[in-house]
Motif scaffolding. Structure first.
Motif, PDB file in Angstrom:
ATOM      1  N   LYS A  22       0.909  -1.170   0.150  1.00 18.43           N
ATOM      2  CA  LYS A  22       0.130  -0.069  -0.060  1.00 18.43           C
ATOM      3  C   LYS A  22       0.945   1.039   0.091  1.00 18.43           C
ATOM      4  O   LYS A  22       0.385   2.165  -0.787  1.00 18.43           O
ATOM      5  CB  LYS A  22      -0.943  -0.059   1.261  1.00 18.43           C
ATOM      6  N   LEU A  67       2.708  11.881   3.715  1.00 18.65           N
ATOM      7  CA  LEU A  67       1.259  11.932   3.293  1.00 18.65           C
ATOM      8  C   LEU A  67       1.072  10.262   3.003  1.00 18.65           C
ATOM      9  O   LEU A  67       0.153   9.783   3.383  1.00 18.65           O
ATOM     10  CB  LEU A  67       1.046  12.496   2.128  1.00 18.65           C
ATOM     11  N   LYS A  68       2.090   9.682   2.591  1.00 16.78           N
ATOM     12  CA  LYS A  68       1.889   8.104   2.395  1.00 16.78           C
ATOM     13  C   LYS A  68       1.650   7.320   3.719  1.00 16.78           C
ATOM     14  O   LYS A  68       0.854   6.482   4.025  1.00 16.78           O
ATOM     15  CB  LYS A  68       3.141   7.299   1.534  1.00 16.78           C
ATOM     16  N   LYS A  70       0.998   8.743   6.526  1.00 12.89           N
ATOM     17  CA  LYS A  70      -0.374   9.110   7.006  1.00 12.89           C
ATOM     18  C   LYS A  70      -1.713   8.332   6.662  1.00 12.89           C
ATOM     19  O   LYS A  70      -2.462   7.837   7.202  1.00 12.89           O
ATOM     20  CB  LYS A  70      -0.844  10.790   6.931  1.00 12.89           C
ATOM     21  N   ASP A  71      -1.521   8.005   5.314  1.00 14.29           N
ATOM     22  CA  ASP A  71      -2.597   7.333   4.500  1.00 14.29           C
ATOM     23  C   ASP A  71      -2.701   5.788   4.890  1.00 14.29           C
ATOM     24  O   ASP A  71      -3.673   5.279   5.107  1.00 14.29           O
ATOM     25  CB  ASP A  71      -2.440   7.677   2.925  1.00 14.29           C
ATOM     26  N   TRP A  75      -4.910   5.447  10.282  1.00 14.23           N
ATOM     27  CA  TRP A  75      -6.219   4.986  10.766  1.00 14.23           C
ATOM     28  C   TRP A  75      -5.781   3.790  11.846  1.00 14.23           C
ATOM     29  O   TRP A  75      -6.597   3.421  12.707  1.00 14.23           O
ATOM     30  CB  TRP A  75      -7.470   4.718   9.684  1.00 14.23           C
TER      31      TRP A  75
END
Length: 78
Positions: A22, A67-68, A70-71, A75
């Motif tokens: 991912k 940003l990766k 965080k993505d 969560w």
């Protein structure tokens, strides 16, 4: 809490292949047994003494990776 951190790290590490897929690249999985923290990181060469153009490239690379992270991880750690 060191024990909770190690448990979380172990849980994430059990999904290493999926998470790296991912993320889009191989990550460095650092359990850091002698410390309270653990680390999942990605590295690239660079130095604060590099020329301005190189620093701009590094800055863009860092923003993209933040940003990766965080993505992919945000969560899961919330």
């Amino acid at each position: 809490d060191a024990a909770i951190n190690k448990q979380l790290f172990h849980k994430l590490a059990s999904e290493q292949r999926s998470l790296e897929s991912k993320f889009g690249e191989e990550l460095s999985w650092e359990r850091l047994d002698e410390r309270r923290a653990c680390r999942v990181a990605v590295y690239r060469p660079g130095s604060i003494g590099d020329d301005q153009q190189t620093l701009e490239v590094v800055r863009g690379w860092m923003i993209d990776r933040i940003l990766k992270f965080k993505d992919v991880f945000g969560w899961r750690l919330a």
